[in-house]
Design an enzyme around this catalytic site. Structure first.
Site, mmCIF file in Angstrom:
data_model
loop_
_atom_site.group_PDB
_atom_site.id
_atom_site.type_symbol
_atom_site.label_atom_id
_atom_site.label_comp_id
_atom_site.label_asym_id
_atom_site.label_seq_id
_atom_site.Cartn_x
_atom_site.Cartn_y
_atom_site.Cartn_z
ATOM 1 N N GLU A 48 23.812 89.115 19.155
ATOM 2 C CA GLU A 48 24.458 90.345 19.624
ATOM 3 C C GLU A 48 24.173 91.504 18.669
ATOM 4 O OE1 GLU A 48 28.950 91.899 20.925
ATOM 5 O OE2 GLU A 48 28.692 89.998 19.854
ATOM 6 N N LYS A 96 27.103 94.230 29.133
ATOM 7 C CA LYS A 96 28.311 93.417 29.047
ATOM 8 C C LYS A 96 29.406 93.965 29.965
ATOM 9 C CE LYS A 96 31.489 91.433 25.630
ATOM 10 N NZ LYS A 96 31.938 91.449 24.217
ATOM 11 N N CYS A 101 29.177 87.419 23.767
ATOM 12 C CA CYS A 101 30.403 87.157 23.011
ATOM 13 C C CYS A 101 31.514 86.591 23.891
ATOM 14 C CB CYS A 101 30.833 88.443 22.310
ATOM 15 S SG CYS A 101 32.242 88.250 21.183
#
Length: 512
Positions: free
Chosen positions: A276, A336, A388
Site C-alpha cells: 500500500e 479503495k 488494507c
C-alpha cells in the site's frame, strides 16, 4: 415452579461480580483470535454470558451487552491506541481518552443487540437461549454495515483453523459465528437440564451440537474451486518504511530506491507486488518512477503497486484516491472503496480538522472509489485487489472475487506497531481465502506479508519489521464457492427465522 428448578444453576447476586464476568467473557473472545488462537474459549464465553443473562430482567440486558463489549473491544481492538498515540502525535491522556471513546462507542453495538434480545424474549428465559444466535448474527451484520462498519472480531473468524472451518466456504463467517453462539447457548441449556435431572434433553442438546461440529471436517474435503495446472511465480517486497518517515518528502527517494533494490533479480517473475502506497506520491507526479519500472520489467511480468491517485471532480476540485495499479504485462487501476475513518478521511471534517494532530494525519483526505470496479489484469488472469481494511468485509470480498482467479491484499500495518492488529488482520485474510477458496497474496509495508492458500492456511510468510522479499508460487483457480453465490443471506435468514420462531410460540415457562 419449584425452587430447585428456578435455581438449578445459582444466580450471581453481586452486581460487581456480574460486571467482572462480563469483562472476562469479552476478553475470552479476544483470546480466540490471533495470536492466541484459543478457539474453544468462544463457546465457553457464550455459555458464561447465558449464565449471567439468564436471571436478569430484560431492562438490564443493555448494560450487560455494553460491559461485554468493553471487555471484547477494550482488549481486542486496543491496537487503535498505537495509531492515536504513537503516530497521531497525541498526548498519553488524550490518547487514552480517545481510545476509551472508541471502545465505548463500539460497545453500543452489543449493548443494543442485547437490548433487542431482551425485548424480543421478554421474561421467558428459555426463549432467550433460542433467540441468542439469531440476534447475535444480526447484530454482527449491522456492526459491519452501520456508518463505515467495523467488521472486526467476528467470533467465527477464530475458526479458520478450528473444527468449524468447513462451513466457511458454504455460508461464510456469520454462519460460523451462528454455530458457535448456538453451541455456547446449547451447552448452558444442556448443563441446566442435567442439573434438573432432564437427562434426555441434556443428551439431545449435546448430540445436536456434535452433529453440526462433526459434519464440518467432512465439508472441508469438498473442493469448490479448481486450480489451474500452471502456477504463477511472484515476489512480494516488504520495504519496512518507518511510519513517521512515510510521507516525509526528504525520504521519498530513499523509499523508492529501497523497493527497486528489493526487486532486483526478480524483475522476470510473473508478478511483482509492492504494498500500500509503496510509491508515496500521486501517479501524475510519479511518471519518471513508473517509466523506470516499465523499462526493468520482463516481457511477461506485471508489477502491481499501491499508489495515491490524483484526479479532478466535475467542478475542477482535486480528488485523491488510495489506489493500486498494474503495469507491464497487465493493466488496471483500482480505487479503495472502504476507507478507514480518521486514517483516510475525517468524519465531521468541518468541526474536527485542526483540533488535534490526530485529525490532520498525512493523506487523510482520500475519496472512496466507485462501486463495481473491474479486476486488474495480471498476465492472462483476472485479479481482484483489496487495500488494507477492505479485506475485513466478507460479502464485499466474496462479491468482488466472483470473476477472478486469485486475490491480492496490500496494506500498511505499520500504523499498529507491535500490537494485536496486524496479527488479527492476517487471520481475517485467511478467513476470506477460505470463504472464496482462492489464494490471497498479501504484501505489507512491515508485515505480515504472506501467501494464504485456498484452505485458509499460510503457505509462505515473511519475517516482520525487516526489509525483505517473499517469493513463491500460487495457483489461479476457477469456480465459485456457495458463499460467493449466496453471501451471508443463509446465515441472516436462519437468524431471522430463529427470531420469528421464538416469538411465534411459547418455548418454555418463565424462570428466574
Amino acid at each position: 415452579m419449584p425452587e430447585a428448578r428456578q435455581h438449578a444453576i445459582p444466580p450471581l447476586q453481586s452486581r460487581l461480580a456480574r460486571i467482572a464476568l462480563l469483562l472476562v467473557a469479552g476478553t475470552l473472545q479476544t483470546l480466540t483470535f490471533s495470536p492466541f488462537d484459543a478457539w474453544p474459549l468462544g463457546p465457553l464465553s457464550i455459555a458464561l454470558l447465558c449464565w449471567i443473562a439468564w436471571y436478569l430482567p430484560s431492562g438490564a440486558l443493555f448494560r450487560t451487552g455494553w460491559w461485554f463489549g468493553i471487555g471484547l473491544f477494550g482488549t481486542g481492538a486496543s491496537w487503535v491506541f498505537v495509531s492515536i498515540n504513537t503516530y497521531g502525535s497525541t498526548s498519553l491522556p488524550l490518547s487514552l481518552a480517545l481510545t476509551g471513546l472508541f471502545v465505548a462507542g463500539l460497545s453500543l453495538f452489543p449493548a443494543l443487540t442485547f437490548w433487542g434480545w431482551g425485548k424480543l424474549a421478554g421474561p421467558d428465559s428459555i426463549r432467550r437461549l433460542w433467540l441468542l444466535p439469531g440476534v447475535w448474527v444480526i447484530g454482527d451484520w449491522l456492526r459491519g454495515h452501520v456508518l463505515t462498519g467495523f467488521p472486526w472480531l467476528y467470533l467465527g473468524t477464530s475458526q479458520v483453523s478450528g473444527p468449524l472451518a468447513g462451513w466457511a466456504p458454504i455460508a461464510g463467517v456469520h454462519a460460523v459465528t451462528l454455530i458457535e453462539v448456538a453451541t455456547g447457548a446449547a451447552l448452558f441449556a444442556a448443563y441446566r437440564a442435567y442439573r434438573l435431572q432432564q437427562r434426555k434433553l441434556s443428551g439431545g442438546l449435546v448430540g445436536a451440537i456434535l452433529v453440526v461440529w462433526l459434519i464440518s471436517p467432512l465439508l472441508s474435503r469438498i473442493q469448490w474451486t479448481k486450480p489451474e495446472s500452471q502456477p504463477i511465480s511472484f515476489v512480494a517486497a516488504q520495504g519496512d518504511v518507518p511510519q513517521l518517515m512515510k510521507w516525509d518528502p526528504k525520504f521519498l527517494s530513499r523509499q523508492i530506491k529501497d523497493y527497486f533494490h528489493l526487486t532486483e533479480g526478480h524483475w522476470n517473475k510473473d508478478l511483482v507486488l509492492w504494498p500500500e502506497t509503496a510509491i508515496p506520491l500521486p501517479q501524475d507526479d510519479a511518471g519518471p518512477i513508473i517509466d523506470d519500472i516499465r523499462q526493468l520489467l520482463g516481457p511477461n511480468t506485471t508489477l502491481v503497486t499501491g499508489i495515491p491517485w490524483h484526479t479532478y471532480s466535475d467542478t475542477g476540485q482535486d480528488i485523491y484516491h488510495n489506489s493500486i495499479m498494474a503495469m507491464g504485462d497487465g493493466s488496471g487501476v483500482y480505487h479503495k472503496q472502504k476507507l478507514v475513518p480518521f486514517g483516510e478521511y475525517v468524519p465531521l471534517e468541518h468541526w474536527l480538522r485542526g483540533l488535534i494532530a490526530f485529525f490532520d494525519l498525512p493523506m487523510s483526505e482520500f475519496t472512496k472509489g466507485p462501486a463495481h470496479q473491474e479486476p486488474l489484469t495480471v498476465g492472462a488472469h483476472k485479479v481482484m485487489p483489496f487495500i488494507c481494511y477492505e479485506i475485513a468485509y466478507p460479502d464485499f470480498v466474496a462479491h468482488n472475487a466472483e470473476h477472478t482467479n486469485y486475490l491480492i491484499n496490500i496494506s500498511n500495518d505499520a500504523w499498529f506497531g507491535h500490537s494485536l492488529g496486524p496479527l488479527q488482520h492476517l487471520q481475517i485474510v485467511r478467513m476470506r481465502a477460505l470463504e472464496t477458496q482462492r489464494y490471497i497474496l498479501r504484501d505489507t509495508n512491515n508485515g505480515i506479508t504472506a501467501l494464504v492458500g485456498p484452505d485458509g492456511q499460510i503457505e509462505e510468510r515473511a519475517p516482520r519489521f525487516v526489509q525483505t522479499v517473499m517469493t513463491g508460487k500460487l495457483y489461479p483457480v476457477t469456480g465459485l464457492t456457495p458463499f460467493m453465490r449466496w453471501g451471508s443471506w443463509p446465515a441472516l435468514i436462519i437468524g431471522l427465522a430463529l427470531i420469528v420462531l421464538a416469538r411465534s410460540r411459547k418455548l418454555g415457562p418463565e424462570s428466574s
